[in-house]
Design an enzyme around this catalytic site. Structure first.
Site, mmCIF file in Angstrom:
data_model
loop_
_atom_site.group_PDB
_atom_site.id
_atom_site.type_symbol
_atom_site.label_atom_id
_atom_site.label_comp_id
_atom_site.label_asym_id
_atom_site.label_seq_id
_atom_site.Cartn_x
_atom_site.Cartn_y
_atom_site.Cartn_z
ATOM 1 N N ASP A 17 0.812 -1.205 -0.053
ATOM 2 C CA ASP A 17 -0.071 -0.122 -0.061
ATOM 3 C C ASP A 17 0.808 1.310 0.138
ATOM 4 O O ASP A 17 2.169 1.024 0.137
ATOM 5 C CB ASP A 17 -0.920 0.159 1.269
ATOM 6 C CG ASP A 17 -1.970 0.768 0.954
ATOM 7 O OD1 ASP A 17 -1.881 1.826 0.194
ATOM 8 O OD2 ASP A 17 -3.138 0.598 1.660
HETATM 9 C C1 BGC Z 1 -4.802 3.209 0.356
HETATM 10 C C2 BGC Z 1 -5.074 2.300 -1.057
HETATM 11 C C3 BGC Z 1 -4.777 3.169 -2.194
HETATM 12 C C4 BGC Z 1 -3.553 3.931 -2.265
HETATM 13 C C5 BGC Z 1 -3.313 4.808 -3.262
HETATM 14 C C6 BGC Z 1 -3.706 3.953 0.275
HETATM 15 O O1 BGC Z 1 -3.799 5.279 1.064
HETATM 16 O O2 BGC Z 1 -5.076 2.472 1.554
HETATM 17 O O3 BGC Z 1 -6.056 1.729 -1.007
HETATM 18 O O4 BGC Z 1 -4.853 2.383 -3.262
HETATM 19 O O5 BGC Z 1 -3.536 4.763 -0.909
HETATM 20 O O6 BGC Z 1 -3.970 5.997 -3.557
#
Ligand code: BGC
Length: 727
Positions: free
Chosen positions: A263
């Site tokens: 993530d």
């Molecule tokens: C989230 C993800 C997301 C990523 C990119 C993170 O903060 O948990 O689900 O895809 O950011 O924006």
């Protein structure tokens, strides 16, 4: 005889064709693996490592001289997110990146219709390709463990089977358009509070029975090309460097050959993450991309012999494999995509229309006959609020978003006087990562309530659009309570006193407390965040053009303390650690086993017509462990509207050496029927799927004995039960 011969020939030809197709796949895979090996053999260590970390917010470098293209990722479980600047989080200001916005995850699950998940996957794949994206980040499939989790709206359900069926359909469709999914968040990201520091503990059985099946199905059946490691820790190790999750389960058990990415900013180390199976580092909060864990530090680790070069090669192979599967080396043959077509918008409408759950309809006040109504009051902030552009990473710059008030005016305004009143005001302000903006210690705004009461008195019928907004249902923080915010309980009470013909429409993506209103109004329709077509769908549902057919994908508790994680006091954990003591008793498994009556049960939803489910039987009484049960029943539309019923099959194991939930969903099917029409449903359940995870044997176990199969239309409305026996 001729017919039999023809069938035999056709059957044989079918087997031959399948065999040839399989052989072709194996041959293609072989060629692909050779190509991967050859490309890797031509790369320097620096080039290899350049493929393993981002070069900006959502892109990963390619290697020009080898014809390896740059990789483009985008957020989007329910739409393709607008373009973001390469090196900061501001939007790039493109004028051509508005897209189709679907209702988020809980709404999709509420349709109980995997065909719609498939349709959504196709649309998202086409739009992602049109925007030249290679990976679309989603679906989000974490279990809804607590009503408070801020991201519940993005996720799907408290039940692993419902999640699995929806996720697999979504993935197959999306990837058929040459775009990779990224199933997230691996694993146990069930709360937003302390999400980047919390250490999650659960039994092996809860892991196997509740938290893993959605991911397992997404990978082994859906064929997901990428997976996103969650922010949190699992049993002491970060998910992005968790040997057990990433090597043992994901790679060995599930046979995952795709890319495991972090993530955004979920990487913590170089060597441990590299050795435990992480492939791709995204979103790290260090300005110089060369300083990222999987950049220069990884090169150094290889040079110092701390990470074998074979481990780096394995990661590069995973990256190249996903690129090849999505035809990145074959642009001519690749899906070109399309954007914002009428079909895409129709798909968004279909989801909103099938997702809405009719919770209550006393005296059949709904559907409203707009031909006979002269005036209606439309009340509430959610009648005019747009939601697509909220929730953080899943926010969508929708091409348009029709609000309920706009749709009602457009569809009925020519003949019906529409009296609008604000009713309540949004008093919260959202601040990323903080709960402070969203407490519901709100003022009751009597000026707005008095105005609403006045318009209610002047109107024949009242529709209040209430619920939540993305100050509550959002990534990065959890709700502080299940209450309806901004004094809505008082508003609804006062309006219903002034006009008893009051219908409440709840717009929200996670459970809210309805105990303050269920006795005050005759009808409640839960319409979720409806995406760009939400207003049109809700207007058509209220008028009866569409018959509600959604079912709750989670239990709606009377109050928070009924809910397992809260009843046991283990949400959001203590000292940055949370132990899932409720174990396998998540959602309805808890309510049904503990005999707690919720406000509305899992799987529940009414219709404007009536259905009967009858003639329930199984093809046999005694089964061997390798067999499959055919559970059949007859569904009839006994009312006067066209509609759909979701037939749900639950199973109990009354005598078992370990505690089993009172019942568990093992099959379902949504059946569409005209008035008077009858259909036979055949739900198939493998005996193997009746197993529990036996911690002593470290294996799935079906104990011989009796099982009871229940057919019904919610976890608490069972039409008939049948006993079977397993030898
Ligand atoms: C989230 C993800 C997301 C990523 C990119 C993170 O903060 O948990 O689900 O895809 O950011 O924006």
């Amino acid at each position: 005889m001729k017919k039999i011969v023809r069938q035999l020939v056709l059957g044989f030809t079918g087997i031959m064709m399948a065999g040839i197709a399989n052989a072709q796949l194996v041959a293609n895979d072989k060629i692909q693996e050779e190509k991967i090996r050859s490309l890797i053999s031509q790369m320097t260590l620096e080039e290899k490592v350049s493929l393993l970390h981002a070069n900006s917010k959502f892109y990963v470098s390619g290697i020009k001289r080898l014809g390896i293209p740059e990789w483009a990722l985008s957020d989007g479980p329910h739409g393709v997110r607008a373009e973001i600047n390469r090196h900061d989080w501001a939007y790039a200001g493109w004028t051509n990146d508005s897209s189709t916005c679907f209702p988020p995850g809980t709404a999709l699950a509420a349709t109980w219709n995997p065909k719609l998940a498939y349709e959504r996957g196709i649309v998202l794949g086409e739009e992602a390709r049109f925007r030249k994206k290679d990976i679309l980040l989603g679906p989000g499939i974490n279990i809804i463990r607590s009503p408070l989790c801020g991201r519940n709206f993005e996720y799907m359900s408290e039940d692993p089977l419902l999640i699995s069926r929806m996720s697999v359909a979504y993935i197959k469709a999306l990837q058929s358009k040459d775009v990779a999914v990224s199933v997230k968040h691996w694993l146990a990201n069930n709360q937003e509070e302390h999400r980047d520091s919390i250490d999650v503990h659960m039994s092996e059985r809860a892991l196997r029975e509740i938290y893993l099946p959605g991911f397992k199905a997404s990978i082994t059946e859906g064929g997901a090309y990428t997976v996103m490691a969650a922010y949190n820790k699992f049993r002491g190790d970060w998910c992005s460097e968790n040997e057990y999750l990433n090597r043992e389960i994901l790679r060995k058990e599930f046979g995952f050959k795709g890319v495991l990415m972090t993530d955004w900013a979920a990487a913590h180390t170089t060597i441990k993450a590299a050795l435990t199976g992480l492939d791709l580092e995204m979103g790290t909060d260090k300005k110089d991309y060369n300083d990222w864990y999987f950049a220069n530090p990884l090169i150094r680790a290889v040079e110092e012999g701390k990470v074998p070069v074979a481990v780096v090669d394995e990661k590069v192979a995973n990256v190249l494999r996903v690129m090849m599967k999505t035809k990145m080396f074959d642009e001519d043959k690749r899906e070109k995509g399309k954007m914002n077509t009428p079909e895409h918008q129709q798909a968004a409408y279909n989801d909103a229309a099938e997702a809405a759950v009719l919770l209550q309809n006393n005296g059949n006040i709904l559907p409203l006959n707009f031909n006979n109504i002269k005036s209606i009051a439309v009340i509430g902030d959610n009648a005019t609020r747009r939601h697509c552009n909220g929730g953080l990473s899943s926010e969508i710059k929708a091409l348009y978003e029709i609000t309920p008030l706009e749709a009602i005016r457009k569809k009925f305004g020519a003949t019906v006087k529409i009296n609008f009143a604000q009713g309540y005001e949004k008093q919260s302000t959202f601040k990323e990562g903080s709960n402070t903006g969203q407490t519901s210690s709100d003022k009751v705004d009597w000026k707005l309530i008095d105005e609403a009461v006045e318009v209610a008195k002047e109107s024949e019928v009242v529709i209040i659009f209430g619920g939540l907004n993305h100050d509550f249902d959002t990534e990065s923080s959890d709700k502080q309570s299940m209450d309806l915010p901004y004094g809505q309980d008082v508003l609804i009470r006062e309006v219903a006193k002034a006009n008893p013909n009051t219908v409440v429409v709840i717009i929200a993506g996670s459970p809210v407390k309805l105990s303050g209103i269920v006795h005050r109004v005759p009808a409640i329709l839960w319409s979720w965040f409806g995406g760009m077509e939400g207003g049109n769908a809700v207007a058509d549902l209220l008028s009866g053009k569409i018959n509600p057919s959604g079912k709750l994908p989670f239990t709606l508790p009377v109050s928070l303390d009924q809910s397992p994680a809260h009843a046991l006091g283990n949400f959001p954990g203590r000292n940055l650690s949370v132990n899932y003591e409720e174990d396998i008793l998540v959602g309805y498994r808890w309510f049904d086993t503990k005999k707690i009556v919720p406000q509305f049960p899992f799987g529940f939803g009414l219709s404007y017509t009536d259905f009967s489910i009858s003639n329930f039987y199984t093809d046999k009484i005694n089964y061997g462990k390798g067999e499959t049960i055919h559970a059949k029943c007859t569904v009839k539309n006994t009312g006067s509207h066209y509609g759909a019923e979701v037939v749900q099959l639950y199973v109990s194991d009354p005598a078992c050496s370990v505690l089993r939930p009172e019942k568990e969903l093992k099959g379902f099917e949504k059946i569409f029927l005209h008035p008077g029409e009858v259909k036979t449903v055949d739900l198939m359940v493998k005996i193997a799927d009746l197993a529990f995870y036996d911690e002593t044997k470290k294996a799935w176990n079906v104990e011989a004995g009796d099982f009871v199969l229940h057919i019904g239309n919610s976890s608490r409305n069972i039409s008939k039960s049948v006993k079977i026996s397993v030898k």
